[in-house]
Enzyme design. Structure first.
Site, PDB file in Angstrom:
ATOM      1  N   CYS A   3      -2.090   3.155   8.988  1.00  0.00           N
ATOM      2  CA  CYS A   3      -3.117   2.202   8.534  1.00  0.00           C
ATOM      3  C   CYS A   3      -4.310   2.180   9.482  1.00  0.00           C
ATOM      4  O   CYS A   3      -5.411   1.798   9.087  1.00  0.00           O
ATOM      5  CB  CYS A   3      -2.552   0.783   8.498  1.00  0.00           C
ATOM      6  N   HIS A  43       0.870  -1.180   0.000  1.00  0.00           N
ATOM      7  CA  HIS A  43       0.000   0.000   0.000  1.00  0.00           C
ATOM      8  C   HIS A  43       0.908   1.232   0.000  1.00  0.00           C
ATOM      9  O   HIS A  43       1.956   1.231   0.661  1.00  0.00           O
ATOM     10  CB  HIS A  43      -0.849   0.072   1.281  1.00  0.00           C
TER      11      HIS A  43
HETATM   12  N1  ARG Z   1      -3.745  -7.062   6.688  1.00  0.00           N
HETATM   13  C1  ARG Z   1      -4.183  -5.859   6.050  1.00  0.00           C
HETATM   14  C2  ARG Z   1      -4.147  -6.035   4.541  1.00  0.00           C
HETATM   15  O1  ARG Z   1      -3.262  -6.705   4.059  1.00  0.00           O
HETATM   16  C3  ARG Z   1      -3.326  -4.700   6.484  1.00  0.00           C
HETATM   17  C4  ARG Z   1      -3.793  -3.388   5.924  1.00  0.00           C
HETATM   18  C5  ARG Z   1      -2.869  -2.243   6.273  1.00  0.00           C
HETATM   19  N2  ARG Z   1      -3.433  -1.024   5.868  1.00  0.00           N
HETATM   20  C6  ARG Z   1      -2.785  -0.043   5.220  1.00  0.00           C
HETATM   21  N3  ARG Z   1      -3.404   1.060   4.995  1.00  0.00           N
HETATM   22  N4  ARG Z   1      -1.576  -0.190   4.791  1.00  0.00           N
HETATM   23  O2  ARG Z   1      -4.967  -5.532   3.826  1.00  0.00           O
END
Ligand code: ARG
Length: 293
Positions: free
Chosen positions: A279, A183
């Site tokens: 996050c 991300h």
């Molecule tokens: N386990 C989640 C996923 O893989 C973590 C999300 C983390 N969020 C972020 N905005 N980076 O989607």
């Protein structure tokens, strides 16, 4: 790659910006229950829900001093819902809700949508089949003039033109090429004063060239891999405060030289799912509810 030392702390405007509002979700049902990113590998059910609760509450308390917090009800069976950055993207009262690329997270979509509707936002839908993971992959520059958007591991490149149209904003598309930084908010943060905090190796050459064209050298704070894998770029910035999981002495020094104070909030339990400070929040600064109250 090290940040250039920055000489003037005066870069950060003394005018206090409006107190931001963040959407958060309690970790009541948080767990590493499946594997959809490299951080989750080997961590199935390895996070302590009790410690996660303590860490989340510390983040909540830290942010409460500098921001307003709204809460969305967690959903049993949606262990990643705590990562509200992935609820959608909000700007000027308009929300584009996420369309998750992994089926494991799709049940969250309706919970977040309901919350946005009930809070009075205008909700603009992306066409089905186009993936977009919200603020996890789309971050406005602090003056709102441009939208930095990631694509590759999760968000579809195609979604970017819809975002551009929704807010009539120029979108700068950044290609994420390292699965660990799946991300945009795991490796890139825009900071007040025209700074950017980022991990260059997470991006392809063309994306690095865009970042370098937009931010002069003395405003680019490039982090080392050691800081990047501790999610130092997954930072929440309010005025001159930067809240993050942890930062090396060198990075802390770079941020302090730029006029920021760094607050470390240990978020080890969330790192096991591939997330940290940023996050766990979604910026809803132009909250429709605030406007009407
Ligand atoms: N386990 C989640 C996923 O893989 C973590 C999300 C983390 N969020 C972020 N905005 N980076 O989607």
């Amino acid at each position: 790659m090290n940040a250039q030392p920055i000489e003037f702390a005066s870069a950060i405007p003394s005018v206090q910006p409006r107190r931001p509002t963040y959407l958060m979700c309690s970790p009541k049902f948080y767990d590493v229950a499946y594997v959809i990113n490299p951080w989750m590998v080997g961590n199935l059910h390895a996070s302590s829900r009790m410690l996660a609760k303590v860490q989340w509450e510390r983040l909540y308390a830290t942010l409460s001093a500098i921001a307003n917090i709204e809460l969305v009800e967690p959903r049993a069976g949606s262990p990643d819902m705590v990562f509200t950055a992935n609820a959608g993207l909000e700007h000027e009262g308009i929300v584009v809700p996420s369309r998750f690329s992994h089926p494991e997270r799709r049940a969250e979509e309706q919970c977040f949508r309901r919350w946005f509707h009930e809070a009075g936002y205008e909700v603009v839908e992306l066409p089905k089949g186009i993936f977009f993971e919200g603020e996890g992959d789309a971050l406005f520059s602090t003056d709102g003039s441009r939208l930095w958007a990631g694509y590759g591991p999760r968000t579809s490149y195609e979604s970017h033109r819809y975002l551009a149209r929704t807010w009539d904003v120029e979108v700068y598309s950044l290609h994420l090429i390292d699965q660990r930084f799946y991300h945009l908010d795991t490796c890139f943060a825009t900071l007040v004063g025209g700074f950017v905090l980022y991990y260059p190796n997470a991006f392809d050459a063309a994306s690095n060239a865009q970042i370098e064209a937009a931010y002069p050298r003395e405003r680019r704070i490039a982090v080392s891999e050691a800081d990047a894998i501790r999610f130092a770029c997954n930072a929440i910035n309010v005025a001159d405060t930067v809240v993050l999981n942890c930062a090396s002495r060198q990075l802390t020094h770079s941020l302090e030289s730029a006029g920021f104070q760094v607050i470390g909030v240990s978020l080890t339990e969330f790192l096991k799912a591939g997330g940290a400070a940023k996050c766990l929040v979604m910026n809803i600064e132009s909250s429709a509810m605030n406007a009407s109250s």
